[in-house]
Design an enzyme around this catalytic site. Structure first.
Site, PDB file in Angstrom:
ATOM      1  N   ASN A 102       0.813  -1.217   0.000  1.00 53.71           N
ATOM      2  CA  ASN A 102       0.000   0.000   0.000  1.00 53.71           C
ATOM      3  C   ASN A 102       0.852   1.274   0.000  1.00 53.71           C
ATOM      4  OD1 ASN A 102       0.567  -1.247   2.425  1.00 53.71           O
ATOM      5  ND2 ASN A 102      -0.992  -0.143   3.537  1.00 53.71           N
ATOM      6  N   THR A 105      -1.837   7.987   1.699  1.00 52.07           N
ATOM      7  CA  THR A 105      -1.466   9.397   1.758  1.00 52.07           C
ATOM      8  C   THR A 105      -0.606   9.613   3.005  1.00 52.07           C
ATOM      9  OG1 THR A 105      -3.526   9.979   0.668  1.00 52.07           O
ATOM     10  CG2 THR A 105      -2.405  11.746   1.843  1.00 52.07           C
ATOM     11  N   SER A 142       1.520  -1.119  -7.420  1.00 50.91           N
ATOM     12  CA  SER A 142       0.984  -0.051  -6.573  1.00 50.91           C
ATOM     13  C   SER A 142       0.898   1.233  -7.387  1.00 50.91           C
ATOM     14  CB  SER A 142       1.912   0.225  -5.393  1.00 50.91           C
ATOM     15  OG  SER A 142       2.134  -0.935  -4.653  1.00 50.91           O
ATOM     16  N   LYS A 231      -2.108   6.026 -14.661  1.00 51.99           N
ATOM     17  CA  LYS A 231      -2.927   5.478 -13.569  1.00 51.99           C
ATOM     18  C   LYS A 231      -3.527   6.611 -12.735  1.00 51.99           C
ATOM     19  CE  LYS A 231      -4.618   3.084 -10.312  1.00 51.99           C
ATOM     20  NZ  LYS A 231      -5.595   2.048 -10.267  1.00 51.99           N
ATOM     21  N   LEU A 238     -12.014   9.879 -13.661  1.00 57.91           N
ATOM     22  CA  LEU A 238     -13.239   9.219 -13.180  1.00 57.91           C
ATOM     23  C   LEU A 238     -13.853  10.024 -12.037  1.00 57.91           C
ATOM     24  CD1 LEU A 238     -12.031   5.498 -13.259  1.00 57.91           C
ATOM     25  CD2 LEU A 238     -13.836   6.496 -14.680  1.00 57.91           C
ATOM     26  N   CYS A 287      -8.791   4.801  -3.534  1.00 59.13           N
ATOM     27  CA  CYS A 287      -7.924   5.370  -4.580  1.00 59.13           C
ATOM     28  C   CYS A 287      -8.183   6.822  -4.959  1.00 59.13           C
ATOM     29  CB  CYS A 287      -8.042   4.521  -5.828  1.00 59.13           C
ATOM     30  SG  CYS A 287      -7.296   2.912  -5.607  1.00 59.13           S
ATOM     31  N   PHE A 349     -18.326   1.739   0.622  1.00 58.71           N
ATOM     32  CA  PHE A 349     -18.188   2.932  -0.239  1.00 58.71           C
ATOM     33  C   PHE A 349     -18.918   2.763  -1.568  1.00 58.71           C
ATOM     34  CE2 PHE A 349     -15.098   2.271  -3.709  1.00 58.71           C
ATOM     35  CZ  PHE A 349     -14.583   1.028  -3.379  1.00 58.71           C
ATOM     36  N   ARG A 357     -13.170   1.915   3.026  1.00 56.46           N
ATOM     37  CA  ARG A 357     -12.126   2.948   3.029  1.00 56.46           C
ATOM     38  C   ARG A 357     -12.633   4.222   2.344  1.00 56.46           C
ATOM     39  NH1 ARG A 357      -7.008  -0.281   0.855  1.00 56.46           N
ATOM     40  NH2 ARG A 357      -8.646  -1.299  -0.371  1.00 56.46           N
TER      41      ARG A 357
END
Ligand code: UDX
Ligand code: UDX
Length: 474
Positions: A102, A105, A142, A231, A238, A287, A349, A357
């Site tokens: 992972n 942030t 990742s 990525k 989106l 993400c 979510f 998350r």
């Protein structure tokens, strides 16, 4: 002839490639399981520092819920798919290493709240360097800031032991809930490398893996920086669509326009397209926010402040949408929620996942608790995570599995997640069991609002006129 199938031990098979994945998370686990499923000729090993996670991958109860995942894991596990905590052995025995640890942030120091925290990722690169005894291809799975591959290359060549590493970028575009479908039939597979002879050769090896089941024209190659950046940009685009439609939902509520109608009219333009135009309480997931903030941070670092501000607003609108939803509840319920029971239908979510998350439901639940409401949460898959997310919160909170039981006696229902089961609950029965006046706040616009209104509910959709029994509003 015996009908029992003998499982051949992996030591007895000469696998064509030994592939390792470091990080058995949402991305690493399903991705490697799919490769193992499609390519019995490769040996896939997934390692993780977390023994509980590995134990779960080796058990009947996989650590993540994903439709179709159980089947492909059970099919390949023990044949050419292995889960282990022995990272060192895994590194030594592999030719190709996917890194899928992972990259959250950063919460401290320079770039806190914006930049990616690359400590796990760098630790992994050093571990590869320490344990490797032969040349390898290292694949970044990742999501990473653009130009991270250069840092990885520098670490991997830092001890001058003449082992050659090629670093490849192969970002994952799978979405949760549809991970298996996305892996089996991806829109595209992107493989980026250095434009050197060994770089291109390594890229070819990764392309070869996907060729086993993905059509040739869907596998695209690029230089490594384009791949890393693509990525971040895909996720930013989106998320931008959701913030765009959500910003317009606020205007719809003021003007009697209907966001579903606007979204349909706009989306039918083929240049715009109809996907990702559902107005909601805001986007969540591990993400979108992380990747956009990372993009913003990168732009600022390169002195591109206007570009940074542009993308930062996508996140700001998302925060605004969540706040707006809470204010709608508060205003509708006569500006006080103290002691009122509010049932949150869903906590994940999005539907078809137990993942919470960055779920907008976390923010909304906390705000409702701050207002001293009694919060009852129900969700088919995410109740355990909801409990963890809200641990230590002051106030009245309960987690109830059955949605009808959860709504009984409540003053209001707030739809948080678009689970199919919520579309067809027995709302007449639910209405009868609720305190009056009864409210429904449909944060996903999945319910039949007219029908609910006729049952007796006061209905508050997103981006549409409210339907209430208090005033003539039609
Ligand atoms: C992935 C990507 O790696 C991330 O960059 C992307 O943006 C989202 O998807 P994900 O698979 O969702 O992350 O993360 P998570 O489910 O947290 O899994 C990461 C795994 O790596 C964890 O199981 C963790 O224990 C493991 N890990 C972490 C290691 O094995 N070694 C470490 O040093 C750190
Ligand atoms: C996303 C990307 O889609 C995927 O390609 C990437 O690899 C990881 O991030 P994911 O986070 O699993 O995948 O979910 P996604 O389906 O993109 O939804 C993200 C959030 O946006 C959810 O909270 C969802 O409810 C919300 N959303 C989505 C909307 O509010 N409206 C929409 O029209 C679509």
């Amino acid at each position: 002839m015996s009908l029992t199938k003998k499982k051949i031990s992996s030591d007895e098979i000469n696998f064509e490639k030994n592939i390792l994945c470091i990080g058995a998370g949402y991305v690493g686990g399903p991705t490697m399981a799919m490769i193992a499923h499609k390519c019995p000729k490769y040996k896939m090993t997934v390692v993780d520092i977390n023994p509980d996670r590995i134990h779960a991958w080796n058990s009947e109860n996989l650590p993540i819920y994903e439709p179709g995942l159980d089947g492909i894991v059970t099919d390949a596990r023990g044949r050419n798919l292995f889960f282990s905590t022995d990272i060192e052995k895994g590194i030594k025995e592999s030719d190709i290493i996917f890194v899928s640890v992972n990259t959250p942030t950063k919460t401290f120091g320079e770039g806190a709240g914006m930049a990616s925290d690359l400590q796990y990722w760098e630790k992994t690169a050093r571990q590869i360097l320490d344990c490797a005894e032969s040349s390898k291809i290292i694949v970044e799975k990742s999501t990473l800031p653009v130009r991270t591959a250069r840092a990885m290359e520098r670490i991997l060549t830092s001890n001058g032991n003449h082992i050659h590493f090629d670093v490849i970028s192969n970002p994952e575009f799978l979405a949760e809930g549809t991970a298996i479908r996305d892996l089996e039939n991806p829109d595209r597979v992107l493989v980026g490398s250095r434009e050197t002879e060994t770089g291109r050769r390594a890229r070819g090896e990764i392309v070869e893996i996907y060729r086993n089941w993905v059509q040739e024209e869907k596998i695209i190659t690029s230089n490594i920086w384009s791949s890393e950046l693509s990525k971040l940009v895909a996720n930013a685009f989106l998320a931008q669509r959701i913030s765009s439609i959500n910003s317009i939902s606020a205007l719809c509520e003021k003007t009697e326009a209907d966001i579903s109608e606007v979204s349909k009219a706009v989306g039918l333009d083929r240049r715009i397209g109809d996907k990702f135009l559902n107005s909601s309480i805001g986007f969540g997931g591990s993400c979108f926010k992380k990747d956009i903030l990372n993009l913003v941070y990168l732009c600022r670092q390169y002195g591109l402040n206007e570009v940074a501000n542009y993308w930062e607003n996508v996140v700001k609108i998302n925060e605004y949408q969540k706040q707006r939803f809470v204010l709608t509840i508060l205003n509708a319920m006569f500006n006080t929620l103290a002691g009122k029971k509010i049932c949150m239908l869903g906590f994940a979510f999005k539907a078809d996942t137990g993942d919470t998350r960055e779920s907008p439901a976390i923010f909304i639940a906390k705000k409702l608790l701050d207002e001293k409401a009694y919060v009852i949460i129900t969700d088919p898959k995410a109740l355990k995570n909801a409990g963890v997310d809200l641990e230590g919160q002051k106030g009245h909170l309960s987690l109830v599995e059955d949605p009808c039981e959860a709504t009984a006696g409540c003053d209001a229902i707030a739809v948080m997640t678009e689970w199919d089961i919520y579309r067809n609950l027995d709302y007449e029965k639910i209405y009868d069991s609720m305190r009056k006046p009864a409210f429904i706040f449909d944060g996903r616009n999945i319910l039949d609002h007219e029908k609910l209104y006729h049952i007796g509910f006061n209905v508050y959709p997103i981006g549409k006129s409210k339907l209430t029994h208090f005033t003539k509003n039609k």
